[in-house]
Design an enzyme around this catalytic site. Structure first.
Site, PDB file in Angstrom:
ATOM      1  N   TYR A 112      17.780   1.231   3.093  1.00  0.00           N
ATOM      2  CA  TYR A 112      17.393   2.222   4.306  1.00  0.00           C
ATOM      3  C   TYR A 112      17.784   1.625   6.054  1.00  0.00           C
ATOM      4  O   TYR A 112      17.328   2.961   6.608  1.00  0.00           O
ATOM      5  CB  TYR A 112      16.026   1.424   3.986  1.00  0.00           C
ATOM      6  CG  TYR A 112      15.196   0.905   4.679  1.00  0.00           C
ATOM      7  CD1 TYR A 112      15.170   1.262   6.063  1.00  0.00           C
ATOM      8  CD2 TYR A 112      15.183   0.035   3.953  1.00  0.00           C
ATOM      9  CE1 TYR A 112      14.295   0.124   6.812  1.00  0.00           C
ATOM     10  CE2 TYR A 112      14.102  -0.808   5.041  1.00  0.00           C
ATOM     11  CZ  TYR A 112      13.758  -0.813   5.962  1.00  0.00           C
ATOM     12  OH  TYR A 112      13.159  -1.305   7.034  1.00  0.00           O
ATOM     13  N   LYS A 113      18.143   0.662   6.215  1.00  0.00           N
ATOM     14  CA  LYS A 113      18.926   0.481   7.616  1.00  0.00           C
ATOM     15  C   LYS A 113      20.218  -0.951   7.589  1.00  0.00           C
ATOM     16  O   LYS A 113      20.279  -1.065   6.390  1.00  0.00           O
ATOM     17  CB  LYS A 113      17.922   0.164   8.025  1.00  0.00           C
ATOM     18  CG  LYS A 113      16.786  -1.090   8.270  1.00  0.00           C
ATOM     19  CD  LYS A 113      15.981  -1.502   9.741  1.00  0.00           C
ATOM     20  CE  LYS A 113      15.379  -2.590   9.058  1.00  0.00           C
ATOM     21  NZ  LYS A 113      14.213  -2.739   9.826  1.00  0.00           N
ATOM     22  N   ARG A 124      11.382   6.111  32.050  1.00  0.00           N
ATOM     23  CA  ARG A 124      10.425   6.127  31.381  1.00  0.00           C
ATOM     24  C   ARG A 124      10.641   6.860  30.587  1.00  0.00           C
ATOM     25  O   ARG A 124      10.136   7.601  29.063  1.00  0.00           O
ATOM     26  CB  ARG A 124       8.881   6.741  32.028  1.00  0.00           C
ATOM     27  CG  ARG A 124       8.173   5.511  33.425  1.00  0.00           C
ATOM     28  CD  ARG A 124       7.461   6.226  34.235  1.00  0.00           C
ATOM     29  NE  ARG A 124       7.738   7.640  34.832  1.00  0.00           N
ATOM     30  CZ  ARG A 124       8.508   7.326  35.848  1.00  0.00           C
ATOM     31  NH1 ARG A 124       8.935   5.951  36.656  1.00  0.00           N
ATOM     32  NH2 ARG A 124       9.346   8.696  36.805  1.00  0.00           N
ATOM     33  N   CYS A 162       7.915   1.581   4.952  1.00  0.00           N
ATOM     34  CA  CYS A 162       6.338   1.184   6.184  1.00  0.00           C
ATOM     35  C   CYS A 162       6.361   2.796   7.352  1.00  0.00           C
ATOM     36  O   CYS A 162       5.639   3.088   7.292  1.00  0.00           O
ATOM     37  CB  CYS A 162       7.109   0.592   7.078  1.00  0.00           C
ATOM     38  SG  CYS A 162       7.047  -1.361   6.428  1.00  0.00           S
ATOM     39  N   THR A 188      -0.960  -2.105   5.417  1.00  0.00           N
ATOM     40  CA  THR A 188      -1.723  -1.548   6.469  1.00  0.00           C
ATOM     41  C   THR A 188      -2.432  -0.697   5.777  1.00  0.00           C
ATOM     42  O   THR A 188      -1.641  -0.242   4.425  1.00  0.00           O
ATOM     43  CB  THR A 188       0.528  -0.626   6.410  1.00  0.00           C
ATOM     44  OG1 THR A 188       0.902  -1.066   7.323  1.00  0.00           O
ATOM     45  CG2 THR A 188      -0.299   0.315   7.106  1.00  0.00           C
ATOM     46  N   LYS A 241      -2.294  -0.073  13.700  1.00  0.00           N
ATOM     47  CA  LYS A 241      -0.929  -0.254  13.076  1.00  0.00           C
ATOM     48  C   LYS A 241      -0.318   0.896  13.300  1.00  0.00           C
ATOM     49  O   LYS A 241       0.723   1.505  12.615  1.00  0.00           O
ATOM     50  CB  LYS A 241      -1.520  -1.057  12.068  1.00  0.00           C
ATOM     51  CG  LYS A 241      -0.398  -1.488  10.519  1.00  0.00           C
ATOM     52  CD  LYS A 241       0.938  -2.376  11.031  1.00  0.00           C
ATOM     53  CE  LYS A 241       2.139  -1.794  10.110  1.00  0.00           C
ATOM     54  NZ  LYS A 241       2.640  -2.836  10.661  1.00  0.00           N
ATOM     55  N   THR A 280       1.090  -0.979  -0.016  1.00  0.00           N
ATOM     56  CA  THR A 280      -0.063   0.042   0.020  1.00  0.00           C
ATOM     57  C   THR A 280       0.622   1.314  -0.067  1.00  0.00           C
ATOM     58  O   THR A 280       1.404   2.074   1.582  1.00  0.00           O
ATOM     59  CB  THR A 280      -0.634  -0.211   1.195  1.00  0.00           C
ATOM     60  OG1 THR A 280       0.413  -0.121   2.519  1.00  0.00           O
ATOM     61  CG2 THR A 280      -2.551  -1.204   1.334  1.00  0.00           C
ATOM     62  N   ARG A 296      14.802   0.652  -0.486  1.00  0.00           N
ATOM     63  CA  ARG A 296      13.184   1.608  -1.004  1.00  0.00           C
ATOM     64  C   ARG A 296      13.455   2.687   0.319  1.00  0.00           C
ATOM     65  O   ARG A 296      14.020   2.931   1.354  1.00  0.00           O
ATOM     66  CB  ARG A 296      11.834   0.274  -0.371  1.00  0.00           C
ATOM     67  CG  ARG A 296      12.117  -0.169  -2.147  1.00  0.00           C
ATOM     68  CD  ARG A 296      10.926  -1.074  -1.887  1.00  0.00           C
ATOM     69  NE  ARG A 296      10.892  -2.175  -0.243  1.00  0.00           N
ATOM     70  CZ  ARG A 296       9.993  -2.673  -0.555  1.00  0.00           C
ATOM     71  NH1 ARG A 296       8.788  -3.005  -1.041  1.00  0.00           N
ATOM     72  NH2 ARG A 296      10.493  -3.815   0.379  1.00  0.00           N
TER      73      ARG A 296
HETATM   74  N1  SAJ Z   1      16.087   4.833  12.025  1.00  0.00           N
HETATM   75  C1  SAJ Z   1      16.505   5.761  12.942  1.00  0.00           C
HETATM   76  N2  SAJ Z   1      16.441   5.732  13.935  1.00  0.00           N
HETATM   77  C2  SAJ Z   1      16.330   4.754  15.077  1.00  0.00           C
HETATM   78  C3  SAJ Z   1      15.780   3.617  14.404  1.00  0.00           C
HETATM   79  C4  SAJ Z   1      15.599   3.829  13.373  1.00  0.00           C
HETATM   80  O1  SAJ Z   1      17.032   6.802  12.020  1.00  0.00           O
HETATM   81  O2  SAJ Z   1      16.263   5.182  16.618  1.00  0.00           O
HETATM   82  C5  SAJ Z   1      15.905   4.598  10.741  1.00  0.00           C
HETATM   83  C6  SAJ Z   1      16.099   3.236  10.407  1.00  0.00           C
HETATM   84  O3  SAJ Z   1      17.386   3.603  10.149  1.00  0.00           O
HETATM   85  C7  SAJ Z   1      15.679   3.268   8.910  1.00  0.00           C
HETATM   86  C8  SAJ Z   1      14.173   3.727   9.550  1.00  0.00           C
HETATM   87  O4  SAJ Z   1      14.312   4.573  10.307  1.00  0.00           O
HETATM   88  O5  SAJ Z   1      15.938   3.839   7.752  1.00  0.00           O
HETATM   89  C9  SAJ Z   1      13.011   2.407   9.970  1.00  0.00           C
HETATM   90  O6  SAJ Z   1      13.738   0.969   9.815  1.00  0.00           O
HETATM   91  P1  SAJ Z   1      12.651   0.632  11.979  1.00  0.00           P
HETATM   92  O7  SAJ Z   1      13.976  -0.802  11.778  1.00  0.00           O
HETATM   93  O8  SAJ Z   1      12.823   1.824  12.282  1.00  0.00           O
HETATM   94  O9  SAJ Z   1      11.770   0.132  10.990  1.00  0.00           O
HETATM   95  P2  SAJ Z   1      11.109  -1.040   9.785  1.00  0.00           P
HETATM   96  O10 SAJ Z   1      10.537   0.300   8.486  1.00  0.00           O
HETATM   97  O11 SAJ Z   1      11.998  -1.820   8.629  1.00  0.00           O
HETATM   98  O12 SAJ Z   1       9.909  -1.440  10.326  1.00  0.00           O
HETATM   99  C10 SAJ Z   1       9.000  -0.835  10.561  1.00  0.00           C
HETATM  100  C11 SAJ Z   1       9.007  -1.466  11.930  1.00  0.00           C
HETATM  101  N3  SAJ Z   1       7.678  -1.077  12.816  1.00  0.00           N
HETATM  102  C12 SAJ Z   1       8.647  -0.627  13.903  1.00  0.00           C
HETATM  103  O13 SAJ Z   1       9.038  -0.643  15.281  1.00  0.00           O
HETATM  104  C13 SAJ Z   1       7.399   0.398  15.092  1.00  0.00           C
HETATM  105  C14 SAJ Z   1       8.200  -3.041  12.091  1.00  0.00           C
HETATM  106  O14 SAJ Z   1       7.744  -4.085  13.404  1.00  0.00           O
HETATM  107  C15 SAJ Z   1       6.969  -3.008  11.242  1.00  0.00           C
HETATM  108  O15 SAJ Z   1       6.282  -4.015  10.514  1.00  0.00           O
HETATM  109  C16 SAJ Z   1       7.532  -1.762   9.881  1.00  0.00           C
HETATM  110  O16 SAJ Z   1       7.918  -1.148  10.101  1.00  0.00           O
HETATM  111  C17 SAJ Z   1       5.931  -2.614   8.715  1.00  0.00           C
HETATM  112  O17 SAJ Z   1       6.191  -3.196   7.833  1.00  0.00           O
HETATM  113  O18 SAJ Z   1       4.868  -1.436   9.030  1.00  0.00           O
END
Ligand code: SAJ
Length: 435
Positions: A313-314, A243, A257, A118, A203, A83, A321
């Site tokens: 991306y990470k 906290r 996402c 999503t 979500k 999506t 992507r």
């Molecule tokens: N990032 C930062 N700082 C951080 C953590 C991440 O800059 O402290 C960046 C990463 O480098 C990356 C981006 O954020 O560019 C996203 O990475 P991510 O590891 O936070 O998340 P995704 O997109 O790989 O996966 C997320 C997850 N959602 C959550 O943790 C709430 C995953 O559980 C979901 O299933 C997924 O999105 C999804 O498909 O929706």
């Protein structure tokens, strides 16, 4: 006839179909991409996910999993299609609509349809339910309808499919119960049941929470740079509070996402979502901030080539992507710089108009500046020698606080770190003021 038909064989659908098949169900996996289906029919997948190859090939060779381009009658349907966003930041539900239209053609009384993609609040009943009505059957009365969002972290999908808690949102309570019994067969986490609208909001809240938290970290980084403080140390210490859990700053938020899903809330509820939109804007501006700081603080011009280390991306995945590295490439190219992009894991090729190479030497060759955008393990111990041998300039920007700054500085590089004021980065070691 299959018991379960999984529609969409991507990052979520393929592991889901494989796991259900290895839990004993007769599963049919559907995808509209004939090349992907032909490749999967050989029992191989290109997806780099721990444990997926074995799970998938085992499911195929057991005979419990088949893959095809054509939907067939089945007792249960699970929709796992993308999506994405349109150019003007609206949701593109074409894949959901296409998948649902296919299911409507074979839907029978008593079936169950589950949406995992999503989606904006209301999609399950107002889009999926509405399209399925074309079959002449009524959701809730003639067939069950549910929303069951995936929550898996790319790179660790199989483990998280098995162990994460899940939310099941039923259009009716009985649909939710039926879906819970289905997922219980392969999910060891706690499964909570609610209605479809709440599950859809839930979500979006999860990914928006992460986006807003990272935006906060990026704002802290900006403040720290202005105040002469090390943001990484400040966040580490703030997180010692029982906290507080601030995430980490960086070059922006990538993937398919987190940079996408908050728009589903902003698009539908613009008047209620200022905070969410601003967080998106903060994160989207990070590549431009990096470029501005680099150009403002760096030594006089000695070329115009920018080497970007990291197209994924990470860390430690091969997925480019919405990558912050490629976003930086775009703003740098727009500013007239020559750009080279390296990644150790992303398959060499052209992405969003930029060539991504797998050999770091050619990327660094004659570069004026190098920016690290992805904290891959492969970059952790990069020696100063490789930069010295190939770059013509002596400025490195570390947007993830990941490289060995001491050794780079000893080798004569000026090292800028995201979230660390430039004068400070010279006098602080390990985030503490030098004696
Ligand atoms: N990032 C930062 N700082 C951080 C953590 C991440 O800059 O402290 C960046 C990463 O480098 C990356 C981006 O954020 O560019 C996203 O990475 P991510 O590891 O936070 O998340 P995704 O997109 O790989 O996966 C997320 C997850 N959602 C959550 O943790 C709430 C995953 O559980 C979901 O299933 C997924 O999105 C999804 O498909 O929706």
């Amino acid at each position: 006839m299959a018991e379960i038909c999984v529609v969409g064989l991507g990052y979520v659908g393929l592991p889901t179909a494989s796991l259900l098949a290895s839990s004993g169900f007769q599963v049919l996996g559907i995808d509209i991409n004939p090349e992907l289906v032909s490749e999967l029919q050989t029992g191989n997948t290109r997806l780099q996910e721990a444990g997926l190859r074995n799970l998938f090939s085992g499911a195929m060779s057991s005979g419990n999993l088949r893959v095809s381009t054509d939907v067939e009658p089945s007792n249960m349907f699970i929709i796992c299609v993308p999506t994405p966003l349109t150019k003007d930041c609206n949701v593109d539900l074409k894949a959901v609509e296409g998948a649902t239209t296919g299911i409507a053609g074979v839907l029978r009384k008593g079936d169950l349809v589950v949406l995992e993609s999503t989606s904006p609040v209301g999609t399950t009943r107002n889009v999926v339910g509405q399209i399925l009505r074309k079959s002449g059957l009524e959701p809730g009365d003639d067939f069950d309808l549910c929303y069951a969002p995936e929550r898996v972290l790319p790179g660790n999908t199989v483990q998280e499919l098995i162990h994460n808690d899940r939310i099941i949102g039923g259009y009716t309570p009985s649909a939710a119960e039926r879906t819970r019994r289905l997922y219980e067969r392969c999910c060891q986490g706690t499964i909570s049941v609610t209605d479809d609208l709440t599950a859809e909001l839930c979500k979006l809240v999860e990914n928006t929470y992460r986006d807003v938290n990272i935006a906060l970290a990026n704002v802290v980084a900006n403040v720290a740079e202005a105040a002469g403080v090390n943001a990484w140390e400040a966040i580490r210490l703030a997180n010692r509070h029982p906290r507080v859990e601030v995430l980490q700053p960086g070059p922006g938020v990538g993937g398919h996402c987190i940079p996408v899903d908050p728009w589903f809330l902003v698009g539908a509820y613009p008047e209620q979502t200022d905070l969410i939109r601003q967080a998106r804007e903060v994160n989207e501006f990070q590549p431009t901030r990096i470029l501005n700081r680099l150009l403002d603080l760096s030594q006089g011009p000695c070329g115009n080539k920018l080497a970007i280390l990291g197209a994924a991306y990470k860390a430690d995945i091969d997925d480019p992507r919405e990558s912050p590295g490629l976003a930086l490439a775009a703003v740098a190219a727009e500013a007239g710089l020559r750009v080279a992009v390296h990644d150790p894991l992303v398959r060499g090729g052209t992405y969003q108009g930029f060539d991504v190479v797998n050999d770091i030497e050619s990327c660094l060759e004659e570069a004026t500046w190098a920016v690290l955008t992805t904290n891959h393990q492969a970059y952790r111990h990069l020696s100063s020698k490789i930069f010295l041998d190939h770059m013509s300039g002596r400025v490195i920007y570390d947007s993830r606080n990941w490289l060995n700054h001491d050794s780079l500085r000893l080798a004569g590089f000026r090292v800028l770190v995201c979230g660390v004021g430039e004068d400070i980065s010279e006098t602080y070691r390990l985030g503490r003021r030098a004696a």
